[in-house]
Structures are given as C-alpha cells and as structure tokens.
Design a protein around this motif. Structure first.
Motif, PDB file in Angstrom:
ATOM      1  N   LEU A  38       0.843  -1.348   0.161  1.00 38.51           N
ATOM      2  CA  LEU A  38       0.007  -0.100   0.140  1.00 38.51           C
ATOM      3  C   LEU A  38       1.008   1.332  -0.124  1.00 38.51           C
ATOM      4  O   LEU A  38       0.537   2.182  -0.810  1.00 38.51           O
ATOM      5  N   TYR A  39       1.828   1.210   0.725  1.00 34.64           N
ATOM      6  CA  TYR A  39       2.711   2.296   0.658  1.00 34.64           C
ATOM      7  C   TYR A  39       3.536   2.657  -0.570  1.00 34.64           C
ATOM      8  O   TYR A  39       3.303   3.571  -1.042  1.00 34.64           O
ATOM      9  N   HIS A  40       3.968   1.624  -1.389  1.00 35.87           N
ATOM     10  CA  HIS A  40       4.501   1.962  -2.557  1.00 35.87           C
ATOM     11  C   HIS A  40       3.370   2.267  -3.577  1.00 35.87           C
ATOM     12  O   HIS A  40       3.837   3.168  -4.354  1.00 35.87           O
ATOM     13  N   PHE A  41       2.309   1.837  -3.326  1.00 30.47           N
ATOM     14  CA  PHE A  41       1.035   2.082  -4.345  1.00 30.47           C
ATOM     15  C   PHE A  41       0.823   3.708  -4.218  1.00 30.47           C
ATOM     16  O   PHE A  41       0.929   4.481  -5.227  1.00 30.47           O
ATOM     17  N   GLU A  45       4.665   4.602  -6.677  1.00 31.99           N
ATOM     18  CA  GLU A  45       4.133   4.666  -7.884  1.00 31.99           C
ATOM     19  C   GLU A  45       3.394   5.782  -8.272  1.00 31.99           C
ATOM     20  O   GLU A  45       2.828   6.367  -7.609  1.00 31.99           O
ATOM     21  N   GLU A  46       3.741   6.192  -9.638  1.00 30.26           N
ATOM     22  CA  GLU A  46       2.926   7.473 -10.135  1.00 30.26           C
ATOM     23  C   GLU A  46       1.745   6.964 -11.427  1.00 30.26           C
ATOM     24  O   GLU A  46       2.277   5.908 -11.843  1.00 30.26           O
ATOM     25  N   SER A  47       0.645   7.541 -11.258  1.00 29.30           N
ATOM     26  CA  SER A  47       0.058   7.194 -12.396  1.00 29.30           C
ATOM     27  C   SER A  47       0.374   7.636 -13.652  1.00 29.30           C
ATOM     28  O   SER A  47       1.135   8.822 -13.623  1.00 29.30           O
ATOM     29  N   ASP A  48      -0.271   7.212 -14.710  1.00 30.69           N
ATOM     30  CA  ASP A  48       0.278   8.071 -16.186  1.00 30.69           C
ATOM     31  C   ASP A  48      -0.668   9.258 -15.978  1.00 30.69           C
ATOM     32  O   ASP A  48      -1.840   9.505 -15.794  1.00 30.69           O
ATOM     33  N   PRO A  49       0.221  10.284 -16.362  1.00 32.80           N
ATOM     34  CA  PRO A  49      -0.241  11.583 -16.400  1.00 32.80           C
ATOM     35  C   PRO A  49      -1.313  11.919 -17.480  1.00 32.80           C
ATOM     36  O   PRO A  49      -1.994  12.843 -17.308  1.00 32.80           O
ATOM     37  N   ASN A  94       0.572  10.093  -4.029  1.00 36.30           N
ATOM     38  CA  ASN A  94       0.639  10.083  -5.244  1.00 36.30           C
ATOM     39  C   ASN A  94      -0.836   9.882  -5.974  1.00 36.30           C
ATOM     40  O   ASN A  94      -1.406   8.633  -5.589  1.00 36.30           O
ATOM     41  N   ILE A  95      -1.448  10.708  -6.811  1.00 39.13           N
ATOM     42  CA  ILE A  95      -2.760  10.509  -7.074  1.00 39.13           C
ATOM     43  C   ILE A  95      -2.718   9.346  -7.968  1.00 39.13           C
ATOM     44  O   ILE A  95      -1.638   9.133  -8.538  1.00 39.13           O
ATOM     45  N   PHE A  96      -3.751   8.781  -8.006  1.00 37.64           N
ATOM     46  CA  PHE A  96      -4.236   7.428  -8.840  1.00 37.64           C
ATOM     47  C   PHE A  96      -5.464   7.847  -9.844  1.00 37.64           C
ATOM     48  O   PHE A  96      -6.482   8.345  -9.532  1.00 37.64           O
ATOM     49  N   THR A  98      -7.587   5.624 -13.186  1.00 35.70           N
ATOM     50  CA  THR A  98      -8.150   4.072 -13.453  1.00 35.70           C
ATOM     51  C   THR A  98      -7.016   3.426 -13.913  1.00 35.70           C
ATOM     52  O   THR A  98      -7.129   2.202 -13.990  1.00 35.70           O
ATOM     53  N   ASP A  99      -5.712   3.926 -14.604  1.00 36.62           N
ATOM     54  CA  ASP A  99      -4.855   2.923 -14.714  1.00 36.62           C
ATOM     55  C   ASP A  99      -4.321   2.198 -13.741  1.00 36.62           C
ATOM     56  O   ASP A  99      -3.729   1.023 -14.078  1.00 36.62           O
ATOM     57  N   ARG A 100      -4.403   2.625 -12.383  1.00 35.45           N
ATOM     58  CA  ARG A 100      -3.817   1.763 -11.298  1.00 35.45           C
ATOM     59  C   ARG A 100      -4.970   1.435 -10.301  1.00 35.45           C
ATOM     60  O   ARG A 100      -4.606   0.761  -9.489  1.00 35.45           O
ATOM     61  N   ILE A 101      -6.385   1.591 -10.473  1.00 39.14           N
ATOM     62  CA  ILE A 101      -7.184   1.709  -9.517  1.00 39.14           C
ATOM     63  C   ILE A 101      -7.357  -0.057  -9.374  1.00 39.14           C
ATOM     64  O   ILE A 101      -7.611  -0.598  -8.413  1.00 39.14           O
ATOM     65  N   ASP A 102      -7.027  -0.885 -10.409  1.00 37.94           N
ATOM     66  CA  ASP A 102      -7.188  -2.230 -10.120  1.00 37.94           C
ATOM     67  C   ASP A 102      -6.474  -2.654  -9.186  1.00 37.94           C
ATOM     68  O   ASP A 102      -6.294  -3.563  -8.456  1.00 37.94           O
ATOM     69  N   LYS A 103      -5.293  -2.179  -9.189  1.00 38.54           N
ATOM     70  CA  LYS A 103      -3.926  -2.518  -8.288  1.00 38.54           C
ATOM     71  C   LYS A 103      -4.376  -2.236  -6.888  1.00 38.54           C
ATOM     72  O   LYS A 103      -4.109  -3.201  -6.007  1.00 38.54           O
ATOM     73  N   LEU A 104      -4.959  -1.169  -6.723  1.00 42.02           N
ATOM     74  CA  LEU A 104      -5.396  -0.882  -5.306  1.00 42.02           C
ATOM     75  C   LEU A 104      -6.476  -1.850  -5.057  1.00 42.02           C
ATOM     76  O   LEU A 104      -6.633  -2.406  -3.871  1.00 42.02           O
ATOM     77  N   ALA A 105      -7.440  -2.399  -5.657  1.00 38.96           N
ATOM     78  CA  ALA A 105      -8.524  -3.256  -5.420  1.00 38.96           C
ATOM     79  C   ALA A 105      -7.760  -4.789  -5.190  1.00 38.96           C
ATOM     80  O   ALA A 105      -8.239  -5.556  -4.317  1.00 38.96           O
TER      81      ALA A 105
END
Length: 124
Positions: A38-41, A45-49, A94-96, A98-105
């Motif tokens: 979770l810390y890494h997320f 990690e950064e989202s695609d701008p 780091n804002i997230f 839709t490109d990373r939301i599945d990883k948080l899920a």
C-alpha cells in the motif's frame, strides 16, 4: 456507501473516528507485507499523467493511518468505481487514476476485503 448513513460532518477529529462503525462491512489491519504494498502504491508509484477518473465518487473504502499511540493521523477515502479519492487535510500521496485502480482493489482483496459495492461483485 457512506453517503447513505453519514452525509455530513467529518471523518476524524482529534485522532478519533467520527463514523459509526456499525455500518462497516469489512475491517482489516494490514500486515507488514501489505503495508509495504500500500505504501508503494500511494507514495512511490505514479499514475500515467494522461490517466483519468470519473466523478461519481461514492466511496466504499476508507484507509486510516495511525500513529504509534493508535490515534488516527490521516485518512484516504476511495471510490474504486471512478478512481476518485478524498483525503484528510495535508495528506499527500501520488494521485491515482483508472490506470492503477485495479492494483488498489487487488491490495484490498489480498488484505481480506470482501465488499466492493452494491452493484459490483469483485469477491472472486
């Protein structure tokens, strides 16, 4: 969904949760491995701008951050459906989108969360 039973008011005050926990479906405490994920997320990690989020914001997940005295020092409320979040004042991550939301899920699932929304069944 919090807006059904706690429409107004804050989430934390003076290190204490203001929400009625009887409405919570799942509550988990992360182990060291998931804390690191979770810390890494959130902070590495950064989202695609070019990423995006929608604006439904019907948050169903709340992440609480505690200090060593077990007082809440920050929160992050998340809507996995639209990849939008709200946080306590001064909380920086780091804002997230839709490109990373599945990883948080996936982190939530690995932690033991079973509820993902009234119309979604991500419990597999």
């Amino acid at each position: 969904m919090r807006f059904k039973w706690h429409e107004k008011g804050g989430i934390i005050e003076k290190g204490e949760l203001l929400l009625d926990s009887s409405h919570f479906i799942d509550r988990v405490i992360l182990n060291a491995e998931l804390t690191e994920k979770l810390y890494h997320f959130l902070f590495v990690e950064e989202s695609d701008p070019e990423g995006y989020s929608w604006m439904c914001f019907l948050p169903r997940h709340l992440i609480l951050f505690y200090d060593t005295k077990e007082k809440i020092i920050a929160f992050l409320e998340v809507c996995l459906s639209c990849a939008t979040s709200a946080e306590s004042e001064g909380f920086k991550y780091n804002i997230f989108f839709t490109d990373r939301i599945d990883k948080l899920a996936d982190i939530f699932k690995e932690a033991g969360i079973t509820y993902f929304g009234e119309n979604e069944d991500l419990r597999q």
